[in-house]
Design a protein around this motif. Sequence first.
Motif, mmCIF file in Angstrom:
data_model
loop_
_atom_site.group_PDB
_atom_site.id
_atom_site.type_symbol
_atom_site.label_atom_id
_atom_site.label_comp_id
_atom_site.label_asym_id
_atom_site.label_seq_id
_atom_site.Cartn_x
_atom_site.Cartn_y
_atom_site.Cartn_z
ATOM 1 N N MET A 22 0.844 -1.187 0.000
ATOM 2 C CA MET A 22 0.000 0.000 0.000
ATOM 3 C C MET A 22 0.888 1.249 0.000
ATOM 4 O O MET A 22 1.943 1.257 0.600
ATOM 5 N N SER B 261 -4.174 3.659 0.133
ATOM 6 C CA SER B 261 -4.735 3.137 -1.102
ATOM 7 C C SER B 261 -3.958 1.883 -1.502
ATOM 8 O O SER B 261 -2.839 1.678 -1.076
ATOM 9 N N VAL B 262 -4.551 1.076 -2.327
ATOM 10 C CA VAL B 262 -3.910 -0.143 -2.789
ATOM 11 C C VAL B 262 -2.921 0.221 -3.877
ATOM 12 O O VAL B 262 -3.280 0.867 -4.860
ATOM 13 N N SER B 263 -1.674 -0.202 -3.697
ATOM 14 C CA SER B 263 -0.686 0.084 -4.734
ATOM 15 C C SER B 263 -0.473 -1.125 -5.633
ATOM 16 O O SER B 263 -0.013 -0.984 -6.749
ATOM 17 N N ALA B 264 -0.806 -2.314 -5.146
ATOM 18 C CA ALA B 264 -0.688 -3.518 -5.962
ATOM 19 C C ALA B 264 -1.617 -4.577 -5.397
ATOM 20 O O ALA B 264 -1.834 -4.644 -4.194
ATOM 21 N N LEU B 265 -2.130 -5.373 -6.273
ATOM 22 C CA LEU B 265 -3.000 -6.468 -5.891
ATOM 23 C C LEU B 265 -2.433 -7.725 -6.508
ATOM 24 O O LEU B 265 -2.188 -7.783 -7.712
ATOM 25 N N VAL B 266 -2.189 -8.727 -5.668
ATOM 26 C CA VAL B 266 -1.708 -10.008 -6.149
ATOM 27 C C VAL B 266 -2.824 -11.006 -5.924
ATOM 28 O O VAL B 266 -3.252 -11.214 -4.791
ATOM 29 N N GLU B 267 -3.324 -11.579 -6.999
ATOM 30 C CA GLU B 267 -4.407 -12.544 -6.899
ATOM 31 C C GLU B 267 -3.870 -13.910 -7.276
ATOM 32 O O GLU B 267 -3.285 -14.088 -8.341
ATOM 33 N N VAL C 80 3.759 -5.413 1.783
ATOM 34 C CA VAL C 80 2.511 -6.021 2.218
ATOM 35 C C VAL C 80 2.068 -5.415 3.548
ATOM 36 O O VAL C 80 2.766 -5.520 4.541
ATOM 37 N N ILE D 94 -3.558 -8.628 3.957
ATOM 38 C CA ILE D 94 -3.816 -9.822 3.156
ATOM 39 C C ILE D 94 -5.263 -10.221 3.379
ATOM 40 O O ILE D 94 -5.715 -10.343 4.522
ATOM 41 N N TYR D 95 -5.973 -10.421 2.294
ATOM 42 C CA TYR D 95 -7.330 -10.949 2.343
ATOM 43 C C TYR D 95 -7.269 -12.321 1.699
ATOM 44 O O TYR D 95 -6.997 -12.444 0.507
ATOM 45 N N ASN D 96 -7.461 -13.355 2.490
ATOM 46 C CA ASN D 96 -7.330 -14.723 2.004
ATOM 47 C C ASN D 96 -8.678 -15.409 1.960
ATOM 48 O O ASN D 96 -9.282 -15.664 2.985
#
Length: 127
Positions: free
Chosen positions: A1, A9-15, A36, A39-41
């Motif tokens: 972030m 704010s979110v700077s990167a999203l790893v899915e 990081v 984390i939303y798992n």
Amino acid sequence: MTHTTDRQSVSALVELDENDPFAGEELSKALEAGKVTGIYNAGVSHAVLGRALAAHSLGPPPVLVGHDISPDAERMLQEGVMTLVIDQNPDLQVRKALLILASRFGLPGGVAESPVVPFTVLVRDSL
């Protein structure tokens, strides 16, 4: 972030797919980069996340939100590794679905009832 003046704010999203054998590896890379904060798992094994987080204990731990209580999730909540768990009660979801289907098709034991399954938000203090 990334931090802005008043908010984050979110700077990167790893899915990652829940069956991805590299989920722990990808998390480790992000942790090493120091990027990081949360984390939303919703699918990767809690144990996989726990191992990756334990291997990178530098700095403040990220906020970790997971789904469905399990022995690993309960232990991680108690240890303060996991922040909260959203338990969707999958056992009750299955029971209600079977009862509703049985009722729909006129089978014995079928009881028409609400399809709503309440969820529970668990934190360390609620265990």
